[in-house]
Design an enzyme around this catalytic site. Structure first.
Site, PDB file in Angstrom:
ATOM      1  N   GLU A  78       0.810  -1.209   0.000  1.00  0.00           N
ATOM      2  CA  GLU A  78       0.000   0.000   0.000  1.00  0.00           C
ATOM      3  C   GLU A  78       0.852   1.271   0.000  1.00  0.00           C
ATOM      4  O   GLU A  78       0.540   2.221  -0.703  1.00  0.00           O
ATOM      5  CB  GLU A  78      -0.905  -0.026   1.244  1.00  0.00           C
ATOM      6  N   ASP A  79       1.906   1.264   0.774  1.00  0.00           N
ATOM      7  CA  ASP A  79       2.630   2.507   1.034  1.00  0.00           C
ATOM      8  C   ASP A  79       4.024   2.597   0.418  1.00  0.00           C
ATOM      9  O   ASP A  79       4.738   3.566   0.673  1.00  0.00           O
ATOM     10  CB  ASP A  79       2.760   2.738   2.551  1.00  0.00           C
TER      11      ASP A  79
END
Ligand code: MN
Length: 490
Positions: A78-79
């Site tokens: 996600e990051d």
């Protein structure tokens, strides 16, 4: 705080984790710290602190290394620039799928009532797929709650509400007492700061006052148990969680003298017979308060909680509550369903799924219980009142509107199964095709191979639009084919 693998390694004791486990964790640590390098948390610390602490929490529960590793990697896809496929290549499907599950859960956010109901539904379905994802999400959220003070005020409230209304009740349903207590206390602190501070203050006063009596009792009990040759694993005090005390106070019109279990003494012994022996010894040592002996060993609470409770007076007239249990009961009470994963080396994936399904069935059954429905009302959680969860014989779960029948279920599984449904079994008992199903039921459809198609009468009782449409379609087809074969003969 600095980020080093040693912090995690020190939480991976040799009696639980092999050197291969530690190697795997190290590999994940390297990938994760690389991927997140340069990123900072709102606290100003390196971002990787967060997945590291998440993994530490999972290791503290002694969960299998795959879960710890997935915890380390949970924010990577996600990051960061590293994609899920890289995790899949390096760590395999099982770990990658858990990471993906956590990522998906992260997209669900509480935004007012509607979103929240949807949220809960998604969370539940995610749980139905893999409960290990829930453990990781819990550890992740717990660390976020620990550092919630750095988040802007309005966001803080949203997260606190989400924790109070979704995470804590689910932790409770899973029997994870420690997580439930901590979740509620963190959320309480941000949702009702005044009430929280008041309760916290009361609690502090009581602990100060009762502290010496508790310490004295611990010594006395330890001595007495040794005398009777009962080997204790531990005798310790436990303080009630703030939110739990607050709720109890509200029930007793804020009269704290009516709450006896603010500080309790916990005695952990070897086996069940020692539990009862210990109860007898305590009653020889102190005067029991009548009507306060509770045998949750013979009659466990609905979430599986087991212990013996008794309330007594010491020689100064101080009221003390004792909780007596085995180590196994203790772990079950603190970690609930997660405790079943603690000792297994590498359980078969299939076996885990079956175990989780059994747990889920139990939880779903509990949803029918009145007190839980009251709680749901209280929390304005109405989704369970109009949705039910029904299982296939091989453990798949479908959610359907309340009142759905085996025919609705059959069309949900497959149109052919609906069209050829000749009978049904609910929880292995033969049942009518129009019997309303209940959450937690296992439904099996008996297929009649030679059946021509659905019965038009089914339209009178089906609940789902899906079944209705499919029945109508099939009826049209059968009519047509009957008609065309008739015409063809002409
Ligand atoms: Mn996270």
């Amino acid at each position: 705080m600095n980020v080093s693998f040693e912090q995690l390694k020190s939480k991976l004791p040799e009696d639980r984790y092999t050197s291969a486990d530690i190697e795997l964790a190290k590999k994940a640590f390297n990938l994760g710290s690389q991927a997140h390098s340069g990123q900072l948390r709102k606290t100003g610390e390196p971002y990787f602190i967060h997945p590291l602490i998440t993994a530490i929490k999972l290791a503290e529960m002694r969960l299998p290394i795959e879960i710890v590793v997935a915890g380390l990697l949970h924010d990577v896809p996600e990051d960061t620039d590293v994609e899920l496929d890289e995790i899949r290549n390096a760590f395999g499907d099982d770990i990658a799928n858990m990471v993906n599950g956590v990522t998906k859960l992260g997209h669900v956010q509480y935004r007012g009532l509607d979103r929240y109901v949807e949220n809960l539904r998604k969370m539940f379905l995610a749980m139905a797929q893999d409960v290990r994802v829930v453990f990781i999400k819990f550890a992740d959220r717990m660390h976020n709650m620990e550092t919630l003070y750095v988040i802007p005020e309005h966001k803080r409230r949203r997260i606190a509400k989400e924790v109070m209304e979704i995470y804590a009740p689910i932790a409770n349903r899973l029997g994870m007492g420690e997580y439930r207590g901590l979740f509620e206390d963190y959320a309480f602190r941000y949702l009702e700061p005044k009430e929280y501070n008041w309760t916290k203050h009361l609690l502090g006063q009581r602990v100060k006052k009762a502290g010496p009596a508790i310490e004295k009792a611990i010594k006395a009990v330890e001595q007495e148990l040794t005398l009777h040759k009962i080997g204790t694993n531990s005798v310790h005090g436990r303080i009630k969680y703030c939110y739990s005390l607050y709720k109890k106070l509200k029930r007793y019109n804020d009269d704290i003298t009516k709450v006896y279990d603010i500080m309790a003494l916990r005695i952990i012994v070897g086996d069940v017979s020692e539990c009862y022996a210990t109860l007898g010894i305590l009653h020889g040592l102190y005067n029991p308060l009548s009507g306060r002996i509770k045998d949750y060993i013979a009659q466990p609470k609905p979430n599986g909680y087991q212990s013996l409770h008794t309330t007594v007076f010491d020689d100064q007239g101080t009221i003390l509550e004792f909780q007596i249990r085995t180590q196994e009961m203790h772990e079950e009470a603190e970690f609930g369903i997660a405790s079943h994963w603690r000792y297994k080396e590498k359980p078969e994936e299939k076996e885990q799924r079956v175990e989780w399904m059994n747990e889920l069935v139990k939880i779903q059954k509990e949803l029918d219980e009145e007190d839980f429905m009251d709680r749901l009302d209280e929390l304005k959680l109405d989704m369970f009142q109009d949705r039910i969860f029904v299982f296939t014989p091989n453990g798949d779960v479908f959610d359907l509107p309340a009142g759905s029948t085996p025919i609705d279920f059959a069309y949900h599984v497959h149109t052919d199964i609906g069209d050829k449904a000749g009978g049904a079994k609910i929880n292995s008992q033969i049942a009518n095709l129009n019997t309303p199903l209940r959450s937690g039921d296992m439904c099996e459809i008996i297929v009649e191979k030679n059946r021509q198609g659905p019965n038009a009468d089914w339209l009178k009782f089906v609940k789902t639009q899906h079944a209705r449409t499919k029945i109508r379609d099939s009826l049209k087809k059968t009519k047509k084919s009957f008609f065309s074969s008739f015409m063809g003969r002409e």
